[in-house]
Design an enzyme around this catalytic site. Structure first.
Site, short mmCIF file in Angstrom:
data_model
loop_
_atom_site.label_atom_id
_atom_site.label_comp_id
_atom_site.label_asym_id
_atom_site.label_seq_id
_atom_site.Cartn_x
_atom_site.Cartn_y
_atom_site.Cartn_z
N THR A 1 0.75 -1.31 0.04
CA THR A 1 0.07 0.14 -0.02
C THR A 1 0.97 1.23 0.08
OG1 THR A 1 -0.20 -0.03 2.58
CG2 THR A 1 -1.81 -1.11 1.26
N CYS B 1 -2.48 0.31 15.07
CA CYS B 1 -3.32 0.92 13.97
C CYS B 1 -4.55 -0.21 13.74
CB CYS B 1 -2.64 1.02 12.59
SG CYS B 1 -3.98 1.25 11.27
N ARG C 1 3.91 6.81 2.95
CA ARG C 1 3.12 7.85 3.43
C ARG C 1 2.65 7.61 4.59
NH1 ARG C 1 0.41 5.80 -0.90
NH2 ARG C 1 -1.77 5.44 -0.78
N CYS D 1 -0.56 6.91 7.55
CA CYS D 1 -1.75 6.40 7.52
C CYS D 1 -2.50 7.48 7.94
CB CYS D 1 -1.87 5.12 8.52
SG CYS D 1 -3.36 4.57 8.55
N CYS E 1 -4.56 5.95 11.41
CA CYS E 1 -4.11 5.94 12.96
C CYS E 1 -3.24 7.22 13.29
CB CYS E 1 -3.46 4.58 12.93
SG CYS E 1 -2.03 4.65 12.05
N TRP F 1 22.06 17.35 46.61
CA TRP F 1 20.42 17.37 46.40
C TRP F 1 19.92 18.25 45.42
CZ3 TRP F 1 16.46 20.48 46.75
CH2 TRP F 1 15.14 19.91 47.07
N TYR G 1 17.97 17.00 42.25
CA TYR G 1 16.55 17.44 41.66
C TYR G 1 16.78 17.98 40.62
CZ TYR G 1 12.14 19.52 43.05
OH TYR G 1 10.83 19.70 42.87
N ASP H 1 16.96 13.53 51.46
CA ASP H 1 15.80 14.22 51.51
C ASP H 1 14.75 13.77 52.70
OD1 ASP H 1 13.95 16.18 49.79
OD2 ASP H 1 12.80 14.60 50.84
#
Length: 472
Positions: A30, A38, A63, A65, A68, A411, A415, A431
């Site tokens: 296709t 899909c 190309r 779809c 989907c 620390w 973070y 912590d």
């Protein structure tokens, strides 16, 4: 990038949504490529090819779809986790760096030659940086075509194309339709000028309450707010400002963006995805954490807990410095004073830039002198380009440079690495809230023993950290 044919084909045959974003399925009979989930009939084995990216499938002549929409799939969690050159490059491409600075700018940020970068990306993803950026431009253009009333020529340049001809050729090649045809067939209701509404896909499950609770508790008045199941905030983007509203739903997050410049659509989407950690693989995370008896019940009760990330690395670093040894509410009060000169009564605004913070008078900080000077040095380093706090930064190098600034310890640096740079494997054993959470779950709460225990949670210790905070 090696893709196991049998594993990929089983995922396609079962329409497994967990693999969306990991690879694309191309069908030679296709000429179409799809996401693994899909709903179309499963193609015959001899007609199937698998590609590690949409750009690689497009490069091979397939190309997208129309059913989907493979370009709207979640991003690969691999680029969200990996700290190597390819992972850093993919995060920067997603933020639109190639559109703004070209491939030379991307290579310069990463510290490698264009040739070496192109070779690595092609080996891993089947396409070089230009092709990967082109695939992103096509997706951005489709969104603008279907959700705005902008002229097609305006959309071409807003999406990052160099010419209208390039725009027309790319849309026709990727979607097998001219831009004018896509617009005629759109089913999306166009909102106010400058407003774009779209859906941000993610891999289920997503524990939205944990995400919204975390962000809402720390929301800065004038910059962000939580209203029920909707989170809103201001953004400072490469070409202007914006506001965004994010509302989690089943399988996607509804996003409404108000942009002062539509060229910022791609970076705005990338930052929203990053903020909500939408490219994560919750199955992988929860499988590892759920194997620990101490966390198993929590993982079963709250699957899909994410790490709230950041839209601005500098903002997150300032928040981390201000939050040292103070309560969340105390940090909010101090930060509110800091951003007061930039606040507006009529809209949410993005956090001030490093250059703007560096220029503030001493009276604007409202904090001890030592902490104020730490923020000033941070702002100077970011404004001068000596410190990179973006998701494409080298994690180890950034942590080292942060800790070189007086007043920033391990620390704070950890973070920032977790929330700004996106490191999924940070653990902050010192912590106090983490130690309280560990104690509540029957885990050791001494720094050394807890650090040693946390080794079993690699490479997802950042996610374990969020769960310990919740347990506290």
């Amino acid at each position: 990038m090696e893709l196991d044919f049998e594993r990929c084909y089983r995922a396609v045959d079962s329409r497994d949504q967990r693999f969306d974003g990991w690879f694309c399925t191309a069908v030679t009979s296709t000429g179409i490529y799809c996401r693994p989930s899909c709903p179309a009939m499963t193609p015959k084995r001899e007609n199937v090819r698998f590609y590690p990216s949409a750009a690689a499938a497009q490069r091979a002549g397939f190309r997208a779809c129309k059913r989907c929409r493979p370009d709207a799939a979640p991003g690969s969690p691999e680029w969200d986790v990996r700290a190597d050159l390819v992972g850093r490059a993919m995060r920067l491409i997603g933020d639109g760096v190639v559109d703004r600075e070209g491939v030379p700018g991307l290579a310069s940020r990463l510290g490698y030659t264009e040739r070496h970068l192109g070779r690595l990306l092609t080996a891993e993803l089947g396409a070089g940086p230009l092709a990967l950026a082109r695939a992103q431009r096509a997706q951005t253009a489709r969104i603008l075509i279907e959700t705005t009333d902008l002229g097609l020529a305006e959309i071409a340049f807003a999406a990052g194309f160099g010419s209208v001809r390039q725009f027309n050729d790319t849309i026709l090649e990727v979607y097998a339709q001219a831009p004018s045809t896509l617009r005629e067939r759109r089913t999306v209701t166009v909102g106010e000028p400058g407003t774009i509404s779209l859906r941000l896909a993610y891999r289920s499950p997503l524990h939205a309450p944990a995400l919204l609770d975390f962000l809402g508790t720390r929301a800065l008045p004038g910059v962000e707010e939580r209203d029920g199941t909707t989170y809103r905030r201001g953004l400072t983007l490469p070409h202007g400002s914006a506001t965004v509203s994010l509302s989690p739903a089943d399988r996607w997050v509804s996003a409404t963006l108000r942009l002062s410049d539509v060229r910022d659509l791609a970076p705005a989407v990338a930052r929203c995805r990053r903020l909500f950690d939408l490219d994560a693989d919750p199955e992988a995370v929860d499988t590892t954490l759920g194997a620990d008896p101490a966390l198993a019940a929590m993982v079963r009760a709250e699957p899909g807990v994410r790490v709230p990330r950041a839209v601005d690395g500098f903002e997150m670093a300032v928040r981390a410095i201000v939050g040292q040894q103070v309560s969340v509410s105390g940090a909010r009060t101090t930060l509110s004073r800091l951003i007061r000169p930039f606040s507006r009564s009529d809209t949410l605004v993005g956090f001030p830039t490093a250059a703007e913070v560096a220029d503030l008078p001493d009276s604007a900080f409202g904090m001890p002198t030592a902490r104020r000077e730490t923020i000033r040095q941070l702002a100077d380093a970011v404004a001068d380009g000596k410190l990179d706090l973006n998701p494409g930064a080298d994690r180890e190098e950034t942590v080292a440079r942060l800790t070189d600034i007086p007043g920033i310890g391990l620390w704070t640096a950890g973070y920032v690495a977790m929330r700004a740079i996106g490191d999924p494997d940070v653990f902050l054993a010192t912590d106090l809230a983490v130690r309280r959470g560990a104690r509540a779950l029957g885990l050791p709460d001494q720094v050394k023993t807890l650090s040693a225990y946390a080794e079993r949670w690699r490479p997802w210790r950042s996610y374990a950290l969020i769960r310990l905070w919740r347990a506290a």
